[in-house]
Design an enzyme around this catalytic site. Structure first.
Site, PDB file in Angstrom:
ATOM      1  N   LYS A  96       0.863  -1.182   0.000  1.00 17.76           N
ATOM      2  CA  LYS A  96       0.000   0.000   0.000  1.00 17.76           C
ATOM      3  C   LYS A  96       0.906   1.240   0.000  1.00 17.76           C
ATOM      4  CE  LYS A  96      -3.459   2.890   0.526  1.00 17.76           C
ATOM      5  NZ  LYS A  96      -4.377   3.180  -0.606  1.00 17.76           N
ATOM      6  N   CYS A 105      -1.092  12.107  -5.728  1.00 15.82           N
ATOM      7  CA  CYS A 105      -1.237  12.745  -4.424  1.00 15.82           C
ATOM      8  C   CYS A 105      -1.515  14.232  -4.580  1.00 15.82           C
ATOM      9  CB  CYS A 105       0.030  12.534  -3.614  1.00 15.82           C
ATOM     10  SG  CYS A 105       1.510  12.910  -4.553  1.00 15.82           S
TER      11      CYS A 105
HETATM   12  O1  YRO Z   1      -7.991   6.403  -1.548  1.00 17.52           O
HETATM   13  C1  YRO Z   1      -6.870   5.875  -1.707  1.00 17.52           C
HETATM   14  O2  YRO Z   1      -6.157   5.493  -0.751  1.00 17.52           O
HETATM   15  C2  YRO Z   1      -6.418   5.685  -3.100  1.00 17.52           C
HETATM   16  N1  YRO Z   1      -7.308   5.065  -3.937  1.00 17.52           N
HETATM   17  C3  YRO Z   1      -7.003   4.866  -5.272  1.00 17.52           C
HETATM   18  O3  YRO Z   1      -7.816   4.314  -6.027  1.00 17.52           O
HETATM   19  N2  YRO Z   1      -5.793   5.295  -5.737  1.00 17.52           N
HETATM   20  C4  YRO Z   1      -4.884   5.917  -4.935  1.00 17.52           C
HETATM   21  O4  YRO Z   1      -3.805   6.262  -5.430  1.00 17.52           O
HETATM   22  C5  YRO Z   1      -5.188   6.137  -3.560  1.00 17.52           C
HETATM   23  C6  YRO Z   1      -4.201   6.837  -2.681  1.00 17.52           C
HETATM   24  C7  YRO Z   1      -3.959   8.299  -3.030  1.00 17.52           C
HETATM   25  C8  YRO Z   1      -5.079   9.285  -2.785  1.00 17.52           C
HETATM   26  C9  YRO Z   1      -6.134   9.119  -3.868  1.00 17.52           C
HETATM   27  C10 YRO Z   1      -5.722   9.157  -1.418  1.00 17.52           C
HETATM   28  C11 YRO Z   1      -4.495  10.673  -2.907  1.00 17.52           C
END
Ligand code: YRO
Length: 310
Positions: A45, A131
């Site tokens: 993750k 991000c």
């Molecule tokens: O919500 C998440 O942790 C998430 N979900 C996704 O589908 N792609 C991602 O890259 C992430 C982590 C990064 C962010 C969207 C929270 C900025």
């Protein structure tokens, strides 16, 4: 007999299938399940400097054709993942695993990169560019000026294998502009694609996830054509030294086959892994090998990037 062996940079993998970051990779328990599956490797993750609980639930929802999520980056913090990866470097020294991380500011990105350098982790690192970096600006990967700035700072000191996880782009000019930036750097890989941002799933008269009044990243079968287009657009444009990891809409061996035709050297499975569990890797591997056998392909190199045009 066909083989689904592959390599990314100098690293070799017995199978080209692995998880997509965010699925089956939160903690040691989930990562051990990945190790004992048919997958060739895993990615963690995306780690931040400090542990995060993530958004309030429900924050993930399955639909017939895929899923929506607004997890909000729940993770155990960079130190947890680095400690586990260093342990594996001893225990399974013949294997290679990926670290994913993301910073909520350029300062945080540099602190993370320097922690990886100082740790002695020898594997490949994936920097998630989805991000928020500056309030009021889009995610980092949609702000190519800032992306170029940060990558040039990072490569001043970071001398280990590094790749970037990209959101989908939807315009040919954006493919051109993004590839021109990435080609300035000694990247090991780019990973196309993250979820399609800010979709909305409705059930009866209501949204289905709590954060952001229901808006969230879309994954699964909805996104395969977008994922394939991004894999192939970057395969056409990037220096051949930059390999492509294909992610998005892989449910069957046929889907994996299409990603490889578009130029992918490694294929990640997110939504289907979440829905089916790690058995997805043996099923999709078997289906992919069946297609290769039918066509007389012995290795991925026999058809990688060889998409035919009309
Ligand atoms: O919500 C998440 O942790 C998430 N979900 C996704 O589908 N792609 C991602 O890259 C992430 C982590 C990064 C962010 C969207 C929270 C900025």
């Amino acid at each position: 007999m066909s083989s689904t062996k592959t390599h990314v940079g100098k690293y070799e993998f017995e199978n080209c299938l692995m998880n997509a970051a965010g699925v089956c990779c939160y903690d040691r328990n989930e990562l051990e399940k990945m190790i004992h599956s048919e997958a060739g490797t895993f990615v963690t993750k995306s780690a931040t400097l400090n542990p995060r609980e993530g958004n309030p639930q429900p924050r993930y929802y399955d639909t017939e054709l895929g899923c929506i999520n607004s997890m909000g980056l729940p993770n155990l913090g960079i130190d947890y993942y680095l400690e586990y990866l260093l342990e594996l470097q001893e225990r399974l020294s013949e294997r290679t695993f990926f670290l994913s991380m993301t910073g909520l500011s350029s300062e945080e990105i540099h602190i993370l990169m320097k922690k990886v350098l100082d740790s002695g982790f020898k594997g490949p690192t994936e920097l998630n560019l989805s991000c928020p970096n500056v309030p009021g600006k889009p995610q980092l990967a949609y702000d190519l000026q800032t992306t170029e700035q940060i990558l040039s700072e990072v490569f001043e000191y970071f001398d280990r294998p590094l790749g970037i996880k990209l959101p989908p782009y939807f315009d040919i000019v954006h493919f051109d502009q993004a590839a021109a930036v990435f080609n300035k750097f000694p990247l090991t890989f780019v990973n196309c694609v993250n979820s399609i941002g800010n979709g909305l799933v409705i059930n009866d008269e209501s949204v289905v996830i709590k954060p952001k009044n229901g808006f969230g990243g879309i994954g699964g079968q909805y996104i395969k054509p977008t994922a394939l287009a991004n894999v192939h657009a970057f395969y056409q444009r990037l220096n051949p030294s930059i390999q492509i990891i294909g992610t998005g809409g892989v449910l069957t061996g046929r889907d994996a086959f299409e990603h490889i035709l578009c130029g992918a050297s490694m294929i990640q499975i997110g939504t289907s892994l979440e829905k089916e569990g790690t058995e997805v890797f043996s099923r999709v591997t078997h289906e992919l090998k069946e297609i290769m056998d039918e066509k007389g392909y012995k290795t991925l190199e026999d058809f990688k990037g060889k998409l035919k045009y009309l």
